[in-house]
Design a protein around this motif. Structure first.
Motif, mmCIF file in Angstrom:
data_model
loop_
_atom_site.group_PDB
_atom_site.id
_atom_site.type_symbol
_atom_site.label_atom_id
_atom_site.label_comp_id
_atom_site.label_asym_id
_atom_site.label_seq_id
_atom_site.Cartn_x
_atom_site.Cartn_y
_atom_site.Cartn_z
ATOM 1 N N ASP A 1 0.986 -1.222 -0.078
ATOM 2 C CA ASP A 1 -0.024 0.052 0.065
ATOM 3 C C ASP A 1 0.683 1.147 -0.014
ATOM 4 N N GLN A 2 1.946 1.266 0.956
ATOM 5 C CA GLN A 2 2.818 2.543 0.847
ATOM 6 C C GLN A 2 3.298 2.582 -0.580
ATOM 7 N N GLN A 3 3.682 1.409 -1.331
ATOM 8 C CA GLN A 3 4.345 1.852 -2.411
ATOM 9 C C GLN A 3 3.379 2.320 -3.644
ATOM 10 N N ARG A 4 2.294 1.756 -3.572
ATOM 11 C CA ARG A 4 1.225 2.177 -4.561
ATOM 12 C C ARG A 4 0.532 3.594 -4.406
ATOM 13 N N ARG A 5 0.781 4.085 -2.996
ATOM 14 C CA ARG A 5 0.438 5.508 -2.637
ATOM 15 C C ARG A 5 1.435 6.308 -3.178
ATOM 16 N N GLU A 6 2.905 6.132 -3.082
ATOM 17 C CA GLU A 6 3.922 6.808 -3.703
ATOM 18 C C GLU A 6 3.725 6.763 -5.198
ATOM 19 N N VAL A 7 3.713 5.803 -5.876
ATOM 20 C CA VAL A 7 3.604 5.560 -7.335
ATOM 21 C C VAL A 7 2.439 6.653 -7.654
ATOM 22 N N LEU A 8 1.131 6.109 -7.323
ATOM 23 C CA LEU A 8 0.247 7.050 -7.505
ATOM 24 C C LEU A 8 0.364 8.757 -7.262
ATOM 25 N N THR A 9 0.836 8.738 -6.399
ATOM 26 C CA THR A 9 1.384 10.569 -6.136
ATOM 27 C C THR A 9 2.185 11.016 -7.220
ATOM 28 N N SER A 10 3.153 10.282 -7.731
ATOM 29 C CA SER A 10 4.074 10.663 -8.673
ATOM 30 C C SER A 10 3.705 10.454 -10.085
ATOM 31 N N ALA A 11 2.959 9.598 -10.381
ATOM 32 C CA ALA A 11 2.219 9.262 -11.774
ATOM 33 C C ALA A 11 1.176 10.046 -12.243
ATOM 34 N N ALA A 12 0.397 10.558 -11.086
ATOM 35 C CA ALA A 12 -0.877 11.236 -11.323
ATOM 36 C C ALA A 12 -0.634 12.960 -11.405
ATOM 37 N N SER A 13 0.609 13.290 -11.865
ATOM 38 C CA SER A 13 1.138 14.969 -11.956
ATOM 39 C C SER A 13 -0.123 15.361 -12.760
ATOM 40 N N ILE B 1 -8.640 3.500 -8.284
ATOM 41 C CA ILE B 1 -7.774 2.564 -8.253
ATOM 42 C C ILE B 1 -8.102 1.960 -6.921
ATOM 43 N N ALA B 2 -8.344 0.685 -6.830
ATOM 44 C CA ALA B 2 -8.343 0.131 -5.324
ATOM 45 C C ALA B 2 -7.259 -0.739 -5.012
ATOM 46 N N PHE B 3 -7.023 -0.699 -3.590
ATOM 47 C CA PHE B 3 -5.714 -1.601 -3.274
ATOM 48 C C PHE B 3 -5.776 -3.053 -3.664
ATOM 49 N N ASP B 4 -6.762 -3.697 -3.770
ATOM 50 C CA ASP B 4 -6.846 -4.784 -4.458
ATOM 51 C C ASP B 4 -8.154 -5.377 -5.050
ATOM 52 N N VAL C 1 -10.122 0.374 -11.428
ATOM 53 C CA VAL C 1 -9.059 -0.381 -11.640
ATOM 54 C C VAL C 1 -8.679 -1.185 -10.279
ATOM 55 N N GLY C 2 -8.415 -2.330 -10.417
ATOM 56 C CA GLY C 2 -8.286 -3.257 -9.254
ATOM 57 C C GLY C 2 -6.617 -3.638 -9.153
ATOM 58 N N CYS C 3 -6.136 -4.200 -8.138
ATOM 59 C CA CYS C 3 -4.602 -4.723 -8.251
ATOM 60 C C CYS C 3 -4.620 -6.056 -7.721
ATOM 61 N N SER D 1 -7.225 -4.710 -14.115
ATOM 62 C CA SER D 1 -6.391 -4.764 -13.088
ATOM 63 C C SER D 1 -4.859 -4.734 -13.112
ATOM 64 N N VAL D 2 -4.007 -4.451 -11.922
ATOM 65 C CA VAL D 2 -2.577 -4.560 -11.909
ATOM 66 C C VAL D 2 -2.233 -6.061 -11.766
ATOM 67 N N SER D 3 -1.431 -6.688 -12.608
ATOM 68 C CA SER D 3 -1.259 -7.910 -12.305
ATOM 69 C C SER D 3 -0.226 -8.108 -11.108
ATOM 70 N N ALA D 4 -0.281 -9.153 -10.449
ATOM 71 C CA ALA D 4 0.512 -9.182 -9.350
ATOM 72 C C ALA D 4 1.820 -10.163 -9.280
ATOM 73 N N GLY D 5 1.517 -11.543 -10.007
ATOM 74 C CA GLY D 5 2.277 -12.608 -9.908
ATOM 75 C C GLY D 5 2.739 -13.212 -8.481
ATOM 76 N N ALA D 6 1.612 -13.428 -7.846
ATOM 77 C CA ALA D 6 1.558 -14.033 -6.415
ATOM 78 C C ALA D 6 2.205 -15.484 -6.635
ATOM 79 N N ALA D 7 1.867 -16.085 -7.621
ATOM 80 C CA ALA D 7 2.546 -17.473 -7.693
ATOM 81 C C ALA D 7 3.966 -17.515 -8.071
ATOM 82 N N THR D 8 4.402 -16.561 -8.811
ATOM 83 C CA THR D 8 5.775 -16.322 -9.382
ATOM 84 C C THR D 8 6.656 -15.904 -7.988
ATOM 85 N N ALA D 9 5.854 -15.122 -6.858
ATOM 86 C CA ALA D 9 6.445 -14.511 -5.767
ATOM 87 C C ALA D 9 6.731 -15.880 -4.988
ATOM 88 N N GLY D 10 5.769 -16.713 -4.744
ATOM 89 C CA GLY D 10 6.009 -17.876 -3.883
ATOM 90 C C GLY D 10 6.923 -18.957 -4.320
#
Length: 330
Positions: A196-208, A241-244, A269-271, A285-294
């Motif tokens: 969530d912290q990362q998504r807030r930061e990206v949204l702030t910078s990308a939504a100029s 854009i929703a957190f998930d 848009v979801g995540c 939705s923004v892809s996540a790659g959960a299985a890849t991460a596991g």
């Protein structure tokens, strides 16, 4: 009485080594660290052991080596559809190393997470902490006593797998901007969530150039998403854009109850990209790659058990465009 696998009387690891024409240490590795040997060697040794009636004694091995053949994965909410594919792929990768996986669900509570870890620690060789809610201090204390791999928590010096939302979130903002949306809302997740912290930061910078309102949802759930619709309407946003995806699913239901059509009247848009097949219309939705991460986390922990490292693996994300986003209506 149900049958149990037992070691045949008098059959020792030395007997297996002699029959298989390998060393005792190689036999031991075939049962404890098979990833260090070729699959052919492992199969050969285990076949010989089975023929002789020898079964590796896990309890005795644990007492002599301190290795139980178990690892643990702790997640904040197993009901969230992001985590089952992560756990499933992690377990599959762990099984190739003959490791059993214990699962703990912290229920989004740092206190419960600490208790679970304390209970599991005497029985496992290492931990995978997925989106941990523990403080940095406690995580580092644990990492000083057990091999630890983090998923979606960026702590320098601790092995970690990070799903980088930057690419997907930026694509989402650019898409909404291209569609003419000037006022966006972000339905935020837990504040102690690294994602969530990362998504807030990206949204702030990308939504100029755009107006963005952050709506605090708290623990991500269907009900939280549905209940956030009142604030969403008051914000005047034409897209969110929703957190998930779980929150997104609730938002879709809440908007439908108010007679607000998606995507005609509102874009969403979801995540994580976990529920697209279960929503109507199909969710962008923004892809996540959960299985890849596991899989990556399991392999990193297996490596860590034999070779201490502080490797950081990053998994990129991208936007999957479906039917919940459209040009803004004036």
């Amino acid at each position: 009485m149900s049958p149990r696998l037992q070691r045949a009387p008098g059959v020792t690891i030395g007997d297996v080594a002699a029959a298989a024409e390998v060393s005792r240490s190689t036999v031991s590795r075939a049962f404890t660290r098979p990833q260090l040997l070729s699959p052919e060697t492992v199969d050969h040794i285990r076949a010989v052991a089975a023929r002789l009636g020898y079964v590796g004694n896990q309890a005795a091995r644990a007492l002599s080596t301190g290795r139980f053949g178990n690892i643990a994965v702790v997640v904040p909410d197993i009901a969230n559809p992001f985590f089952p594919p992560l756990v499933r792929s992690l377990q599959s990768a762990a099984e190739t190393a003959d490791l059993a996986v214990f699962l703990g669900d912290s229920d989004e509570s740092a206190e419960r997470e600490a208790k679970l870890i304390a209970r599991l620690a005497p029985q496992v060789e290492g931990f995978v902490l997925a989106s941990p809610r523990l403080s940095e201090e406690l995580i580092r204390e644990l990492a000083a006593t057990r091999p630890v791999v983090l998923v979606n928590r960026d702590l320098e010096g601790i092995p970690r797998v990070l799903i980088d939302s930057t690419g997907g979130m930026t694509e989402a903002v650019m898409l909404l901007k291209k569609l003419g949306h000037e006022r966006l809302a972000y339905l935020a997740g837990p504040r102690d969530s690294w994602s969530d912290q990362q998504r807030r930061e990206v949204l702030t910078s990308a939504a100029s150039g755009l107006t963005v309102e952050v709506i605090e949802v708290g623990r991500p759930s269907y009900a939280a998403g549905r209940d956030s619709v009142s604030a969403l309407v008051r914000s005047g946003a034409t897209a969110a854009i929703a957190f998930d995806d779980v929150v997104s699913q609730g938002v879709l239901a809440g908007l439908e109850l108010r007679g607000i059509s998606v995507p005609t009247d509102f874009s969403l848009v979801g995540c994580d990209d976990t529920l697209a097949a279960l929503t109507t219309p199909a969710l962008t939705s923004v892809s996540a790659g959960a299985a890849t991460a596991g899989t990556a986390a399991a392999k990193l922990l297996i490596q860590l058990l034999d070779d201490p490292t502080a490797e950081c693996i990053t998994i990129a994300t991208h936007l999957v465009i479906r039917a919940t986003t459209a040009a803004v209506t004036r």
